[in-house]
Design an enzyme around this catalytic site. Structure first.
Site, short mmCIF file in Angstrom:
data_model
loop_
_atom_site.label_atom_id
_atom_site.label_comp_id
_atom_site.label_asym_id
_atom_site.label_seq_id
_atom_site.Cartn_x
_atom_site.Cartn_y
_atom_site.Cartn_z
CB CYS A 67 15.44 -2.81 9.86
SG CYS A 67 14.03 -2.20 8.92
CB CYS A 95 9.26 7.10 21.39
SG CYS A 95 10.03 8.57 22.12
CB CYS A 137 16.66 30.91 15.26
SG CYS A 137 15.77 32.46 15.05
#
Length: 283
Positions: free
Chosen positions: A241, A42, A28
């Site tokens: 990165c 994480c 929803c």
């Protein structure tokens, strides 16, 4: 079946209960998955250990409340924890500053969207059966693997990537280049490649001019060193990165914005530490 949902990242956490006594289900609130560029893990962004501990304890509390049919479970409401300031963050910019207020007040909860009658999963005419749930390809739906191991994306063709060893050779040969580090600034402050320019992926669009300026400065410096003859092959642009995922996303965007020579360094800084400089700090 109710779902007591908790999440934690960095110094923040959130908690809510889905699909409980007419309350909204997860679909929803999130009918379509967010783009993979908006998702953090994480393992990549880090998390303070006590934060999932706090959220986990609150999850257990919600489960006990529902099983015992006591209190008011967090259905239709979401608790947001800011561990850095030791506060429950509030939608209306108010805050709860101590435990007693937290226990006695509902002002620490953010109102969230209610049940959607057209929801594919729990709506009035939902067709999402148990069999469909068992057969559902969640990885395909989210475009993200379920494995908790670090992502290893392959978004670019081979000619848009170079290995960390190749990058080292080009630096050693004196190639005129700019290397952009797209990690968050607090990661960049931990460790970085020499002369790298930190432009986090989240701010790349707004800082393209800095890349253009850096390339121009490098070209002018090369011209000065070569007595005005310039660099016939142009100044190279590399992107790095931590693990080589965000750098690929950045290169994809840079190509669209006209920086067609941009290349990502495969495997990121972890590859550099593994294959080039074992003394390079990793985290």
């Amino acid at each position: 079946m109710p779902l007591v949902s908790g999440a934690a990242l960095g110094l923040e956490g959130q908690l809510t209960v889905y699909n409980y006594k007419g309350g909204p289900c997860y679909r929803c609130l999130f009918p379509t998955p967010p783009p993979t560029t908006a998702c953090q893990r994480c393992s990549d962004s880090g998390v303070l250990g006590v934060v999932p501990g706090i959220i986990g304890c609150l999850q257990a509390l919600e489960a006990i409340k529902m099983a015992s049919a006591v209190g008011e479970p967090l259905s239709g409401r979401m608790l947001l924890l800011d561990a850095l300031s030791a506060r429950i963050r509030i939608w209306a910019s108010a805050c709860i500053s101590n435990v007693q207020d937290f226990l006695n007040s509902h002002s620490g909860f953010v109102k969230i969207r209610g049940r959607v009658s057209q929801c594919e999963v729990c709506g009035d005419n939902a067709t999402f059966s148990q069999q469909k749930f068992r057969d559902f390809d969640y990885e395909k739906f989210t475009q993200s693997p379920l494995s908790t191991s670090p992502l290893k994306l392959k978004l670019l063709p081979g000619d848009s990537r170079i290995s960390s060893k190749e990058y080292k050779e080009r630096v050693a040969n004196g190639e005129a280049h700019v290397v952009v580090d797209v990690r968050p600034s607090h990661h960049f402050n931990i460790v970085s490649l020499p002369k790298s320019l930190n432009i986090p992926l989240s701010s790349l669009e707004a800082r393209l001019s800095e890349i253009s300026s850096a390339l121009k400065e490098e070209e002018e410096e090369e011209e000065g060193q070569n007595g005005g003859s310039g660099n016939q092959s142009g100044t190279s642009l590399y992107v790095v990165c931590r693990r080589g995922n965000d750098s690929q996303r950045a290169v994809q965007y840079l190509h669209k914005m006209g920086f067609t020579s941009a290349k990502d360094i495969i495997g990121g800084l972890e590859s550099w530490a593994r294959d080039v400089d074992p003394s390079f700090p990793t985290y």
